[in-house]
Design an enzyme around this catalytic site. Sequence first.
Site, PDB file in Angstrom:
ATOM      1  N   ARG A  25      -5.772   7.936   2.757  1.00  0.00           N
ATOM      2  CA  ARG A  25      -7.079   7.246   3.567  1.00  0.00           C
ATOM      3  C   ARG A  25      -7.014   7.846   5.182  1.00  0.00           C
ATOM      4  O   ARG A  25      -6.468   9.445   5.774  1.00  0.00           O
ATOM      5  CB  ARG A  25      -7.091   5.853   3.300  1.00  0.00           C
ATOM      6  CG  ARG A  25      -7.418   5.225   1.670  1.00  0.00           C
ATOM      7  CD  ARG A  25      -7.852   4.058   1.571  1.00  0.00           C
ATOM      8  NE  ARG A  25      -8.947   3.617   2.689  1.00  0.00           N
ATOM      9  CZ  ARG A  25     -10.227   3.530   2.293  1.00  0.00           C
ATOM     10  NH1 ARG A  25      -9.984   4.134   0.628  1.00  0.00           N
ATOM     11  NH2 ARG A  25     -10.887   3.517   2.762  1.00  0.00           N
ATOM     12  N   THR A  56       0.693  -1.076  -0.124  1.00  0.00           N
ATOM     13  CA  THR A  56      -0.287  -0.042  -0.060  1.00  0.00           C
ATOM     14  C   THR A  56       0.587   1.061  -0.018  1.00  0.00           C
ATOM     15  O   THR A  56       1.741   1.066   0.384  1.00  0.00           O
ATOM     16  CB  THR A  56      -0.813   0.211   1.157  1.00  0.00           C
ATOM     17  OG1 THR A  56      -1.449   1.447   1.189  1.00  0.00           O
ATOM     18  CG2 THR A  56      -0.684  -0.600   3.194  1.00  0.00           C
ATOM     19  N   ASP A  88       0.264   3.824   0.980  1.00  0.00           N
ATOM     20  CA  ASP A  88      -0.429   4.819   2.341  1.00  0.00           C
ATOM     21  C   ASP A  88       0.719   4.193   3.794  1.00  0.00           C
ATOM     22  O   ASP A  88       0.443   4.902   4.875  1.00  0.00           O
ATOM     23  CB  ASP A  88      -2.024   4.441   3.050  1.00  0.00           C
ATOM     24  CG  ASP A  88      -3.208   5.110   1.763  1.00  0.00           C
ATOM     25  OD1 ASP A  88      -2.766   5.025   0.781  1.00  0.00           O
ATOM     26  OD2 ASP A  88      -4.314   3.804   1.839  1.00  0.00           O
TER      27      ASP A  88
END
Length: 359
Positions: free
Chosen positions: A185, A139, A141
């Site tokens: 996010r 990811t 993130d």
Amino acid sequence: MTKQRLGVLTSGGDCPGLNAVLRGVVLAAEKHGLEVVGFRDGFEGLLAPASSVLLDRTQIAGIAPRGGTILGTTNRGHFVAKVGAGEKAVVPADVIENSRRVLSDAGVLALIVVGGDGSMTTALQLQQAGINCIGVPKTIDNDLEATAMTFGFDSAANAVMDAVDRLHTTATSHNRAMVLEVMGRHAGWIALHGGVAGGAHVILIPEIPFDYDIIAEAVRRREARGVHGAIVVVAEGARPRDGQQMLHPTVSGEFRFGGMGEVVAREITARTGKETRCTILGHLQRGGAPTLLDRILGTRFGVKAVNLAVEGKFGSMVSYQNYQVRDVPIADAVNRLRLVPPDGEMVQTARDVEICFGD
Ligand code: F6P
């Protein structure tokens, strides 16, 4: 005699470094005398075996510098095991049985699943149903508790740094406040690292709820010191102290973030009278060639996944800890987010170089 086989698929959002993982998997498997079957478009490929491909040196030649994934990916379909944050869905039994049959027909001993938290939740369900899985975390993130770093993050943070570098030009030339909305996010890692590296003046992250008046004050302070322009990096998941995150439901039951940058830009103008512009970096931070770090981490993760399969450590996930690539049970890895500690050293460093977090 036919060779023994591993399966591999990439699932969830694309991410720089995925192809380096695939290359690592294929070359390490060859070293062990194993063949690799690639399933296309994430887990959906398990239901479309005709589209699978035997991955050999020809397919993986020269792919490490390429962004995205040569196998394709999706974060929708029959295997979605997570809907809203923290909510689990069950992969239907007939879907699991079909997958088992396809993998068995293809002679696959273990399936290497390269994906984020949602994909690991699916892999865990397959593992619990008796399908051997090895997880590789992915990811941009960088928000998985079970691994100190995921590949893709460095490339994304570099894209943010580059964008901030470029925004300084208009900020100073026009004496404007320039707002940059970035991904991440629930986690502020991309905003924090990209913003600090680019020399942003304000960084807003989900972990530190902000106050518009404090942001406006930081912008005014620069003006009062006779400095032109201000750069404000806004993580898509950031939220005001007395307000909500900007979330939009999707058809798959998940939520998309987006829009906080525009709101912050409007509020800065309203409070300071300063001309303000907002740029949404969007998927520019997920595309393009992976950085050196992401190619290396991806390669190490791919090789480790094959070694775990060879050792029979099914149900485990590759993990980066203390500069070493190790493994953890997938069961211990899912549903545990690693967020920016508001009192941590990185945030303190940013504060010490006069970055305002709006708090
Ligand atoms: O999780 C990775 C990520 O890029 C997030 O930072 C972002 O919110 C989301 O995926 C975007 O997803 P999509 O490409 O489906 O819009």
